[in-house]
Design a protein around this motif. Structure first.
Motif, PDB file in Angstrom:
ATOM      1  N   UNK A  99      -0.349 -28.361 -23.507  1.00 22.97           N
ATOM      2  CA  UNK A  99       1.299 -28.385 -23.417  1.00 22.97           C
ATOM      3  C   UNK A  99       2.154 -29.366 -22.841  1.00 22.97           C
ATOM      4  N   UNK A 100       1.558 -30.296 -23.045  1.00 22.25           N
ATOM      5  CA  UNK A 100       1.482 -31.865 -23.242  1.00 22.25           C
ATOM      6  C   UNK A 100       2.217 -32.475 -21.662  1.00 22.25           C
ATOM      7  N   UNK A 101       2.438 -33.689 -21.732  1.00 27.80           N
ATOM      8  CA  UNK A 101       2.243 -34.515 -20.801  1.00 27.80           C
ATOM      9  C   UNK A 101       0.312 -34.609 -20.383  1.00 27.80           C
ATOM     10  N   UNK A 102      -0.274 -34.374 -20.870  1.00 24.17           N
ATOM     11  CA  UNK A 102      -1.802 -34.911 -20.424  1.00 24.17           C
ATOM     12  C   UNK A 102      -1.880 -32.686 -19.765  1.00 24.17           C
ATOM     13  N   UNK A 151       7.381 -22.174 -24.290  1.00 24.39           N
ATOM     14  CA  UNK A 151       8.421 -22.309 -23.902  1.00 24.39           C
ATOM     15  C   UNK A 151       8.048 -21.651 -22.239  1.00 24.39           C
ATOM     16  N   UNK A 152       7.473 -20.904 -21.977  1.00 27.96           N
ATOM     17  CA  UNK A 152       7.359 -20.133 -20.495  1.00 27.96           C
ATOM     18  C   UNK A 152       7.517 -21.784 -19.476  1.00 27.96           C
ATOM     19  N   UNK A 153       5.932 -22.855 -20.426  1.00 22.14           N
ATOM     20  CA  UNK A 153       5.616 -23.668 -19.911  1.00 22.14           C
ATOM     21  C   UNK A 153       6.794 -24.935 -19.451  1.00 22.14           C
ATOM     22  N   UNK A 154       7.591 -24.831 -19.968  1.00 21.70           N
ATOM     23  CA  UNK A 154       8.910 -25.910 -20.117  1.00 21.70           C
ATOM     24  C   UNK A 154       9.198 -26.643 -18.561  1.00 21.70           C
ATOM     25  N   UNK A 155       9.756 -25.226 -18.069  1.00 20.87           N
ATOM     26  CA  UNK A 155       9.969 -25.792 -16.099  1.00 20.87           C
ATOM     27  C   UNK A 155       8.773 -26.490 -15.731  1.00 20.87           C
ATOM     28  N   UNK A 177       6.845 -33.069 -14.759  1.00 19.72           N
ATOM     29  CA  UNK A 177       6.936 -34.920 -14.656  1.00 19.72           C
ATOM     30  C   UNK A 177       7.550 -34.942 -13.700  1.00 19.72           C
ATOM     31  N   UNK A 178       9.198 -34.225 -13.023  1.00 18.28           N
ATOM     32  CA  UNK A 178       8.963 -35.153 -11.849  1.00 18.28           C
ATOM     33  C   UNK A 178       8.192 -35.775 -11.037  1.00 18.28           C
ATOM     34  N   UNK A 179       6.949 -35.184 -10.238  1.00 20.60           N
ATOM     35  CA  UNK A 179       6.224 -36.310  -9.506  1.00 20.60           C
ATOM     36  C   UNK A 179       5.154 -36.570  -9.726  1.00 20.60           C
ATOM     37  N   UNK A 180       5.493 -36.670 -11.080  1.00 12.32           N
ATOM     38  CA  UNK A 180       4.679 -38.085 -11.713  1.00 12.32           C
ATOM     39  C   UNK A 180       3.157 -37.223 -12.210  1.00 12.32           C
TER      40      UNK A 180
END
Length: 209
Positions: A161-164, A183-187, A193-196
């Motif tokens: 999904x990206x970002x590891x 598309x569904x996983x974007x949120x 990502x916001x939580x690191x």
């Protein structure tokens, strides 16, 4: 251990017993409670071993000391002479002087323990009872079948999904499935990502998000 009265009685029995070298086989003048307390005060006899409530308790060494004192008195020695001899005397030498019969040296606590020990069954010598054999016509239980975990028998497909972040699904995935999941996983990725909780590649299945 013994009470003071029990100690006095054992001293009497020890002095009345036959022993080698005793004049006439007996020694008179058994010490009473008051005399024993005085002997303890002047150091001729040890202090009590302890207390049971308000009752002083005595042991075999007190018995030997008292009998030794009376034997020496019967031989004509003074208290001062007896003190000089018995102070810091070795246990072996005290035993030689007192000549207390061995049966009188056993404390009441040891006697009670010995009786309990004798009455206790010899569990290490007894053979355990054999389990009864099952009836001949009773079928034996089948051995348990091996248990296989779901994870061991189920094939999974991984979706990056990206970002590891990797999503595992228990089925084959088509290209349309990948697009819909991305598309569904974007949120979710934004939250992670916001939580690191992601890496910095910012990709979903190799495509820019």
């Amino acid at each position: 251990m013994w009470t003071l009265d029990e100690l006095v009685e054992r001293v009497r029995e020890a002095l009345e017993a036959e022993y080698p070298g005793a004049p006439n086989g007996r020694v008179r003048d058994v010490p009473d409670r008051r005399a024993i307390r005085w002997y303890s005060t002047i150091g001729l006899v040890d202090k009590p071993l302890g207390m049971r409530g308000r009752t002083a308790l005595y042991g075999p060494r007190h018995l030997q000391q008292l009998v030794a004192v009376k034997r020496r008195q019967a031989e004509g020695l003074t208290i001062a002479q007896i003190q000089a001899e018995l102070t810091a005397i070795s246990p072996a030498r005290l035993t030689e002087i007192a000549l207390v019969p061995s049966n009188l040296m056993v404390t009441i606590d040891e006697e009670a323990f010995g009786q309990q020990h004798t009455q206790r069954s010899r569990f290490w010598a007894d053979r355990p009872a054999e389990a009864p054999a099952p009836p001949a016509d009773l079928p034996l239980p089948a051995p348990p079948s091996p248990v296989r975990s779901v994870a061991a028998s189920q094939a999974f497909t991984g979706l990056a999904l990206g970002g590891g972040v990797l999503l595992l699904v228990p089925a084959a995935v088509s290209d349309a499935d990948r697009d819909a999941v991305a598309e569904a996983a974007a949120p979710l990725l934004d939250l992670l990502t916001a939580r690191g909780l992601t890496t910095a590649d910012g990709l979903i299945d190799g495509s820019p998000s």
